[in-house]
Each structure stands twice: as structure tokens, then as C-alpha cells.
Scaffold this motif. Structure first.
Motif, PDB file in Angstrom:
ATOM      1  N   CYS A 205       0.820  -1.222   0.000  1.00  0.00           N
ATOM      2  CA  CYS A 205       0.000   0.000   0.000  1.00  0.00           C
ATOM      3  C   CYS A 205       0.847   1.264   0.000  1.00  0.00           C
ATOM      4  O   CYS A 205       0.397   2.311   0.473  1.00  0.00           O
ATOM      5  CB  CYS A 205      -0.955   0.003   1.186  1.00  0.00           C
ATOM      6  SG  CYS A 205      -0.161  -0.054   2.808  1.00  0.00           S
ATOM      7  N   GLY A 206       2.055   1.189  -0.559  1.00  0.00           N
ATOM      8  CA  GLY A 206       2.943   2.342  -0.562  1.00  0.00           C
ATOM      9  C   GLY A 206       2.384   3.555  -1.281  1.00  0.00           C
ATOM     10  O   GLY A 206       2.583   4.689  -0.854  1.00  0.00           O
TER      11      GLY A 206
ATOM     12  N   GLU B  98     -10.417  -7.169  -7.446  1.00  0.00           N
ATOM     13  CA  GLU B  98     -11.237  -6.944  -8.627  1.00  0.00           C
ATOM     14  C   GLU B  98     -12.395  -7.946  -8.653  1.00  0.00           C
ATOM     15  O   GLU B  98     -13.415  -7.726  -9.290  1.00  0.00           O
ATOM     16  CB  GLU B  98     -10.397  -7.075  -9.900  1.00  0.00           C
ATOM     17  CG  GLU B  98      -9.413  -5.941 -10.110  1.00  0.00           C
ATOM     18  CD  GLU B  98     -10.060  -4.681 -10.638  1.00  0.00           C
ATOM     19  OE1 GLU B  98     -11.310  -4.581 -10.608  1.00  0.00           O
ATOM     20  OE2 GLU B  98      -9.316  -3.782 -11.067  1.00  0.00           O
ATOM     21  N   ALA B  99     -12.218  -9.075  -7.955  1.00  0.00           N
ATOM     22  CA  ALA B  99     -13.268 -10.094  -7.871  1.00  0.00           C
ATOM     23  C   ALA B  99     -13.432 -10.498  -6.405  1.00  0.00           C
ATOM     24  O   ALA B  99     -13.139 -11.630  -6.016  1.00  0.00           O
ATOM     25  CB  ALA B  99     -12.910 -11.299  -8.730  1.00  0.00           C
TER      26      ALA B  99
ATOM     27  N   ASP C 218      -6.847   5.463  -6.130  1.00  0.00           N
ATOM     28  CA  ASP C 218      -6.058   5.832  -7.303  1.00  0.00           C
ATOM     29  C   ASP C 218      -4.712   6.368  -6.829  1.00  0.00           C
ATOM     30  O   ASP C 218      -4.634   7.401  -6.163  1.00  0.00           O
ATOM     31  CB  ASP C 218      -6.796   6.913  -8.097  1.00  0.00           C
ATOM     32  CG  ASP C 218      -6.126   7.244  -9.418  1.00  0.00           C
ATOM     33  OD1 ASP C 218      -4.910   7.001  -9.563  1.00  0.00           O
ATOM     34  OD2 ASP C 218      -6.815   7.783 -10.307  1.00  0.00           O
ATOM     35  N   VAL C 219      -3.632   5.653  -7.156  1.00  0.00           N
ATOM     36  CA  VAL C 219      -2.294   6.052  -6.693  1.00  0.00           C
ATOM     37  C   VAL C 219      -1.369   6.401  -7.856  1.00  0.00           C
ATOM     38  O   VAL C 219      -0.153   6.499  -7.686  1.00  0.00           O
ATOM     39  CB  VAL C 219      -1.653   4.935  -5.832  1.00  0.00           C
ATOM     40  CG1 VAL C 219      -2.485   4.679  -4.595  1.00  0.00           C
ATOM     41  CG2 VAL C 219      -1.466   3.644  -6.631  1.00  0.00           C
ATOM     42  N   ARG C 220      -1.950   6.641  -9.026  1.00  0.00           N
ATOM     43  CA  ARG C 220      -1.113   6.881 -10.205  1.00  0.00           C
ATOM     44  C   ARG C 220      -0.205   8.089 -10.044  1.00  0.00           C
ATOM     45  O   ARG C 220       0.874   8.136 -10.632  1.00  0.00           O
ATOM     46  CB  ARG C 220      -2.005   7.030 -11.442  1.00  0.00           C
ATOM     47  CG  ARG C 220      -2.606   5.703 -11.901  1.00  0.00           C
ATOM     48  CD  ARG C 220      -3.602   5.888 -13.022  1.00  0.00           C
ATOM     49  NE  ARG C 220      -4.817   6.583 -12.549  1.00  0.00           N
ATOM     50  CZ  ARG C 220      -5.853   6.861 -13.326  1.00  0.00           C
ATOM     51  NH1 ARG C 220      -5.834   6.524 -14.607  1.00  0.00           N
ATOM     52  NH2 ARG C 220      -6.913   7.484 -12.827  1.00  0.00           N
TER      53      ARG C 220
ATOM     54  N   HIS D 173      -3.740   1.407  -9.015  1.00  0.00           N
ATOM     55  CA  HIS D 173      -4.711   1.433  -7.917  1.00  0.00           C
ATOM     56  C   HIS D 173      -4.302   0.434  -6.843  1.00  0.00           C
ATOM     57  O   HIS D 173      -3.679  -0.585  -7.130  1.00  0.00           O
ATOM     58  CB  HIS D 173      -6.122   1.107  -8.417  1.00  0.00           C
ATOM     59  CG  HIS D 173      -6.664   2.124  -9.370  1.00  0.00           C
ATOM     60  ND1 HIS D 173      -6.352   2.117 -10.721  1.00  0.00           N
ATOM     61  CD2 HIS D 173      -7.479   3.199  -9.173  1.00  0.00           C
ATOM     62  CE1 HIS D 173      -6.962   3.135 -11.312  1.00  0.00           C
ATOM     63  NE2 HIS D 173      -7.647   3.799 -10.395  1.00  0.00           N
ATOM     64  N   GLU D 174      -4.672   0.747  -5.613  1.00  0.00           N
ATOM     65  CA  GLU D 174      -4.491  -0.171  -4.489  1.00  0.00           C
ATOM     66  C   GLU D 174      -5.851  -0.399  -3.839  1.00  0.00           C
ATOM     67  O   GLU D 174      -6.714   0.488  -3.865  1.00  0.00           O
ATOM     68  CB  GLU D 174      -3.475   0.392  -3.494  1.00  0.00           C
ATOM     69  CG  GLU D 174      -2.068   0.458  -4.091  1.00  0.00           C
ATOM     70  CD  GLU D 174      -1.054   1.169  -3.225  1.00  0.00           C
ATOM     71  OE1 GLU D 174       0.148   1.061  -3.526  1.00  0.00           O
ATOM     72  OE2 GLU D 174      -1.452   1.846  -2.253  1.00  0.00           O
ATOM     73  N   TYR D 175      -6.027  -1.583  -3.261  1.00  0.00           N
ATOM     74  CA  TYR D 175      -7.348  -2.020  -2.817  1.00  0.00           C
ATOM     75  C   TYR D 175      -7.369  -2.332  -1.324  1.00  0.00           C
ATOM     76  O   TYR D 175      -6.414  -2.892  -0.779  1.00  0.00           O
ATOM     77  CB  TYR D 175      -7.761  -3.265  -3.602  1.00  0.00           C
ATOM     78  CG  TYR D 175      -7.843  -3.027  -5.086  1.00  0.00           C
ATOM     79  CD1 TYR D 175      -9.058  -2.723  -5.700  1.00  0.00           C
ATOM     80  CD2 TYR D 175      -6.700  -3.079  -5.887  1.00  0.00           C
ATOM     81  CE1 TYR D 175      -9.135  -2.491  -7.065  1.00  0.00           C
ATOM     82  CE2 TYR D 175      -6.765  -2.846  -7.255  1.00  0.00           C
ATOM     83  CZ  TYR D 175      -7.983  -2.557  -7.838  1.00  0.00           C
ATOM     84  OH  TYR D 175      -8.052  -2.319  -9.183  1.00  0.00           O
ATOM     85  N   PHE D 176      -8.486  -2.000  -0.688  1.00  0.00           N
ATOM     86  CA  PHE D 176      -8.647  -2.198   0.747  1.00  0.00           C
ATOM     87  C   PHE D 176     -10.035  -2.766   1.026  1.00  0.00           C
ATOM     88  O   PHE D 176     -11.017  -2.356   0.401  1.00  0.00           O
ATOM     89  CB  PHE D 176      -8.497  -0.868   1.493  1.00  0.00           C
ATOM     90  CG  PHE D 176      -7.158  -0.220   1.260  1.00  0.00           C
ATOM     91  CD1 PHE D 176      -6.135  -0.346   2.178  1.00  0.00           C
ATOM     92  CD2 PHE D 176      -6.923   0.510   0.098  1.00  0.00           C
ATOM     93  CE1 PHE D 176      -4.892   0.233   1.947  1.00  0.00           C
ATOM     94  CE2 PHE D 176      -5.684   1.095  -0.141  1.00  0.00           C
ATOM     95  CZ  PHE D 176      -4.674   0.956   0.790  1.00  0.00           C
TER      96      PHE D 176
END
Length: 242
Positions: free
Chosen positions: A26-27, A162-163, A178-180, A217-220
Motif C-alpha cells: 500500500c505504498g 477486482e473479484a 487511485d495512486v497513479r 490502484h491499491e485495494y482495501f
């Protein structure tokens, strides 16, 4: 656990198991919120002294590993904008055997002291490593015992969310950050963990090529779900119930 008064500094408490958990998983999110002024405290339960990677070519041994990984983690924190680092000094690969009540108590004391708006940790069964699952279980219990309001999120491994239905969750349980705009900081943090990443050739490609390998992207997973519709692209806007 949440300070919602106007103008209060937003705070994150991230409770992980090893040096590099914060960067590899999650950087981008930590760098993003740090850049927006959030106050971030990172806990590393261990110093990662049982890590199997020793650099490439090897320059680390079991005796030097704890100090080297601490230095690398401090450098990664600088790259991500994390202001405070706390070690619990539990032996690596032994978190699951540490006194669970004492671990919950230590984390609870930090929650009381820091009053975080957001708590990040591992899921207690989906963490992928016994140390990850153990620190996640203890953090979740400490959060449940706390009296103040706040938000608990589980960090996840990339595109798995994503699933989410494959893991017993729904899209409504997932926050997608969104971490772009923060991939340079994330890559710098990867490189700070030199002994762990020198074996990964892609990390050390020219910046443009290496950055292209990082997801945007990173997911939580929401650890305390609400019955209300949620804003799930911002950890601080997700309205969660205990």
C-alpha cells in the motif's frame, strides 16, 4: 477513534508485520495521504530478521539483517512521507505465538494515544503469511475493543479485489484508491528495501520502465462495514459503522 472536528489533522495508524509490507502492498496510498497532510504512524511488529532474501549479490547475514532492514525501512518511510515508525520487536515468524492479549493491549494503547481516523492492517485469514494474519487479528480485536469511532481497513494484494466475491466479499466492501500520481514515491520505497528487491530485476529498470510495472490502484477491504451506501475511493470519506 476518529477526530472529525473541522481543521483537525487526519491520522492513519498502519499496523503491519514486517519491514516492506508498507511499501509493497500500500505504498502508493500512504504516499498519497502523506502528500495531502495526513499524519501517519507505522508499526512493524518484527524487524524481518528471518527474511530469505540477502541482497543480490548477498551482502546481508542473519546477524546484520535486523539493523539493515531497520535502516531500509526508515529510508522507505522517508520516501513515502511516514512520520513515525514503531517496532514491537517481536521475533520474525513468531507473531502468531506472541501473547495475544499483550499484543492486543499494545496496539490498543497506540490507538488510544494516536486517536487514528483510519487503521490499516492485514486481514486475519487472507493475509497470506502467518505473521500477517496474526498482526491483523490482534489489530482487529484492538479496534473492536476501542470505544471511539473510526475506520478499519484490510490491505490486500493487488488485483485480488477486482473479484472480491471469490473471497466472500462484494464490491461494496472494497475501497479502490487511485495512486497513479504517487508511483514514483512507491518505487523509491521499493528500492529503499534494497536487500529484498535487488533480486527483482524489474525494480531496477530505468524509472519509466519500472514505473510501468506498478499498478495504478491499491485495494482495501472495509473492516467495519456500514449499511449505508459508501464513498469507496477515499479511506477518509468511507462512512463506516462499528
Amino acid at each position: 477513534m476518529s477526530r472529525t472536528t473541522e481543521g483537525a489533522k487526519r491520522t492513519i495508524l498502519a499496523v503491519f508485520a514486517h519491514p516492506d509490507d508498507e511499501s509493497f502492498i500500500c505504498g502508493g496510498t500512504l504516499a498519497k495521504y502523506a502528500s495531502l497532510g495526513a499524519e501517519i504512524t507505522l508499526v512493524s511488529a518484527t524487524r524481518g530478521e528471518m527474511g530469505r532474501r540477502m541482497g543480490n549479490p548477498p551482502y546481508v547475514n542473519r546477524e546484520t539483517m535486523p539493523d539493515i532492514r531497520e535502516k531500509e525501512l526508515r529510508k522507505a518511510c522517508e520516501e513515502l512521507g511516514i512520520q513515525e515508525l514503531i517496532f514491537f520487536d517481536i521475533r520474525d515468524k513468531m507473531v502468531e505465538f506472541y501473547d495475544s492479549e499483550r499484543l492486543i493491549e499494545r496496539i490498543g494503547e497506540l490507538m488510544e494515544a494516536k486517536q487514528p481516523d483510519v487503521v490499516l492492517t492485514f486481514h486475519e485469514t487472507l493475509g497470506g503469511h502467518p505473521d500477517h494474519c496474526a498482526i491483523g487479528k490482534a489489530t482487529s480485536e484492538a479496534f473492536r475493543r476501542a470505544q471511539q469511532k473510526g475506520s478499519l481497513f484490510y490491505i490486500t494484494f493487488g488485483d485480488a479485489m477486482e473479484a472480491p466475491e471469490l473471497f466472500g466479499y462484494t464490491k461494496q466492501d472494497v475501497v479502490r484508491i487511485d495512486v497513479r500520481g504517487h508511483l514514483k514515491a512507491k518505487l523509491a520505497a521499493f528500492r529503499a528495501h534494497r536487500c529484498q528487491t535487488e533480486i527483482d530485476e524489474w525494480v531496477w529498470l530505468p524509472d519509466r520502465e519500472a514505473l510501468a510495472k506498478l499498478g495504478g490502484h491499491e485495494y482495501f477491504l472495509a473492516g467495519n462495514r456500514s449499511v449505508e451506501p459508501l464513498v469507496f475511493n477515499d479511506l477518509f470519506q468511507a462512512r463506516l459503522d462499528r
